[in-house]
Design an enzyme around this catalytic site. Structure first.
Site, PDB file in Angstrom:
ATOM      1  N   HIS A 182       7.079  18.947   5.652  1.00 12.58           N
ATOM      2  CA  HIS A 182       6.260  20.168   5.639  1.00 12.58           C
ATOM      3  C   HIS A 182       4.775  19.816   5.746  1.00 12.58           C
ATOM      4  O   HIS A 182       4.052  20.379   6.587  1.00 12.58           O
ATOM      5  CB  HIS A 182       6.531  20.948   4.351  1.00 12.58           C
ATOM      6  CG  HIS A 182       5.721  22.197   4.217  1.00 12.58           C
ATOM      7  ND1 HIS A 182       6.215  23.440   4.531  1.00 12.58           N
ATOM      8  CD2 HIS A 182       4.433  22.408   3.803  1.00 12.58           C
ATOM      9  CE1 HIS A 182       5.287  24.351   4.327  1.00 12.58           C
ATOM     10  NE2 HIS A 182       4.191  23.752   3.875  1.00 12.58           N
ATOM     11  N   GLU A 183       4.332  18.899   4.892  1.00 11.19           N
ATOM     12  CA  GLU A 183       2.914  18.524   4.915  1.00 11.19           C
ATOM     13  C   GLU A 183       2.553  17.788   6.201  1.00 11.19           C
ATOM     14  O   GLU A 183       1.424  17.905   6.688  1.00 11.19           O
ATOM     15  CB  GLU A 183       2.575  17.678   3.685  1.00 11.19           C
ATOM     16  CG  GLU A 183       2.811  18.370   2.352  1.00 11.19           C
ATOM     17  CD  GLU A 183       2.105  19.722   2.251  1.00 11.19           C
ATOM     18  OE1 GLU A 183       1.043  19.889   2.886  1.00 11.19           O
ATOM     19  OE2 GLU A 183       2.623  20.609   1.548  1.00 11.19           O
ATOM     20  N   HIS A 243       1.522  20.136   8.791  1.00 16.24           N
ATOM     21  CA  HIS A 243       0.121  20.543   8.694  1.00 16.24           C
ATOM     22  C   HIS A 243      -0.807  19.418   9.153  1.00 16.24           C
ATOM     23  O   HIS A 243      -1.811  19.658   9.842  1.00 16.24           O
ATOM     24  CB  HIS A 243      -0.241  20.902   7.249  1.00 16.24           C
ATOM     25  CG  HIS A 243       0.441  22.125   6.725  1.00 16.24           C
ATOM     26  ND1 HIS A 243       0.486  23.316   7.421  1.00 16.24           N
ATOM     27  CD2 HIS A 243       1.084  22.349   5.545  1.00 16.24           C
ATOM     28  CE1 HIS A 243       1.131  24.218   6.699  1.00 16.24           C
ATOM     29  NE2 HIS A 243       1.512  23.658   5.558  1.00 16.24           N
TER      30      HIS A 243
END
Length: 450
Positions: A26-27, A30
């Site tokens: 998920h990170e 980003h």
């Protein structure tokens, strides 16, 4: 006992590791576009709490923290810098805010001060808030999209790599007798009737090819005819050693509770379960894994997105119902929300079950895939501090700029999301409260697969 406890612990650990991988991805979703668009990223961290390991590569510190239940990246200039007059009014980062101060005003100023620390100068171009709207949206969508892609991969492995358990028309076992469901025993008694399948000469390995003259391809078709024919003679054509044989039998009628579309037992006006007569013959079918087409994984992920969305948008109601069941001891909704404690418990039960290894692997993959779908949907909720909230802020900024351009007005100032800190605070408190209720429910009134 020791083996099952160890298996349970392994299941919980695997879920924690799977969750950490999901958060890392998920990170990463980003991080990659942020760096691609030139934003300065100070930290990429998996977990919360004290740092247990970190390493700086370029301008970014990568590391792990003690509690692997979350993660974050810190981007420079998530919000516009503080107004000049406010900055001068609070030298040395004194807490000020609006005239008259107050708790929420102080929170807004603290958020601005923390954001200002990420800015090198007012002309710093490597900041998030100066990016075009579409780039900001791409960065914030990157995290949830990575969870969705991971879920698709997991569902593809589950459905196309392992397959779906399917009941075949091959008979695996034949019972000697029919034992009443409430008898509390597994051995045949003198008064137990002979199983119709055994009386008709059915044998393990027989392949059912037709029922009452109608060809069948799945055991569900066979099962449907048997259930709908209590005390009525039926004929089955089976293939044994390459030759067809016709067997006749009369299913024994037994009572079965009636359930609704949600699987709940239907009761009458007095609260007693409503029953119906169904037929049984005393045989079991073989189950095997049938691999699905490659598009089955994406289809399953999208289907799960719809199901989870229905839960997320009703989350306060669902959590309230879970809280009621916690304090009353009532039965929980099996399709209701879970905390990470509940997910870990289910993972442990899957690992400790008596099922074959492949079944347990499939159960774990399904659980982890569903968890990633939940992360995808939940993070798109349009409220700060979730990714969906940042996307809404970026879109609102784009709408303001487009409006000004259409009507030939001066470019507006960037949207200052720090003004939404009080709303963010309320959302965070609500999420903590709902999370606490779910954790308590998963401890004292858990859902279980056993």
């Amino acid at each position: 006992m020791r083996v099952s406890v160890l298996a349970f612990v392994i299941g919980v650990v695997l879920l924690v590791v799977g969750l950490a991988v999901s958060i890392a991805l998920h990170e990463l979703g980003h991080l990659v576009p942020a760096k691609k668009f030139g934003v300065r990223v100070g930290q990429y961290m998996i977990g919360f709490g004290p740092t247990i390991w970190s390493r700086r590569i370029g301008s970014t510190e990568y590391g792990f923290k003690a509690i692997p239940l979350g993660g974050y990246i810190s981007m420079a200039g998530m919000y516009p810098p503080s107004p000049k007059d406010t900055a001068r009014a609070v030298p040395g980062r004194q807490r000020a805010g609006r005239a008259g101060g107050g708790f929420f005003a102080t929170m807004v100023q603290d958020a601005r001060a923390a954001n200002d620390e990420t800015l090198l100068t007012d002309e710093d171009e490597h900041v998030f808030y100066k990016l075009p709207v579409f780039k900001r949206v791409v960065i914030m969508l990157g995290g949830p999209v990575m969870n969705l892609l991971f879920a698709i991969v997991l569902f593809a492995i589950l459905l196309s790599g392992i397959g779906v358990q399917t009941a075949t028309t091959t008979v695996s076992s034949v019972s000697e007798c029919i034992i009443p469901a409430d008898a509390g025993r597994t051995e045949c008694g003198a008064d137990d009737p002979v199983a119709p399948a055994a009386a008709a000469g059915m044998q393990p390995g027989d392949v059912v090819v037709a029922v009452n003259g109608r060809p069948v391809e799945t055991f569900a078709e066979v099962f449907e005819v048997i259930q709908n024919s209590p005390a009525q003679q039926i004929s089955l054509v089976v293939e044994r050693d390459g030759s067809p044989r016709t067997l006749t039998m009369t299913p024994i009628a037994v009572p079965r509770a009636v359930t609704d579309d949600a699987g709940r037992v239907v009761t009458d006006a007095n609260g007693a379960p409503v029953t119906e007569q169904v037929g049984i013959v005393g045989m079991r079918q073989e189950v095997e894994y049938l691999r699905q087409p490659i598009w089955a994984g994406p289809a399953a992920a999208i289907e799960n997105v719809g199901a989870v969305s229905g839960i997320i948008w009703q989350l306060p109601v669902k959590v309230y119902e879970t809280g009621v069941s916690l304090f009353t001891g009532g039965e929980r909704d099996p399709n209701g929300p879970l905390s990470v404690v509940g997910a870990g418990r289910l993972s442990g039960e899957v690992a400790a079950s008596d099922a074959p290894i492949l079944n347990r692997v499939a159960g774990f993959l399904g659980l982890l895939a569903s968890l990633n779908v939940a992360l995808f949907v939940f993070n798109l909720v349009p409220l700060l501090p979730l990714d969906g909230g940042h996307i809404v802020v970026a879109l609102w900024d784009g709408i303001k700029r487009t409006w000004a351009k259409v009507f030939r007005r001066p470019p507006p100032k960037p949207v200052d999301a720090t003004k939404l800190v009080p709303v963010t605070f309320v959302v965070v408190i609500a999420l903590i409260g709902m999370g606490a209720i779910l954790i308590l429910a998963d401890i004292f009134n858990p859902l279980t697969i056993l």
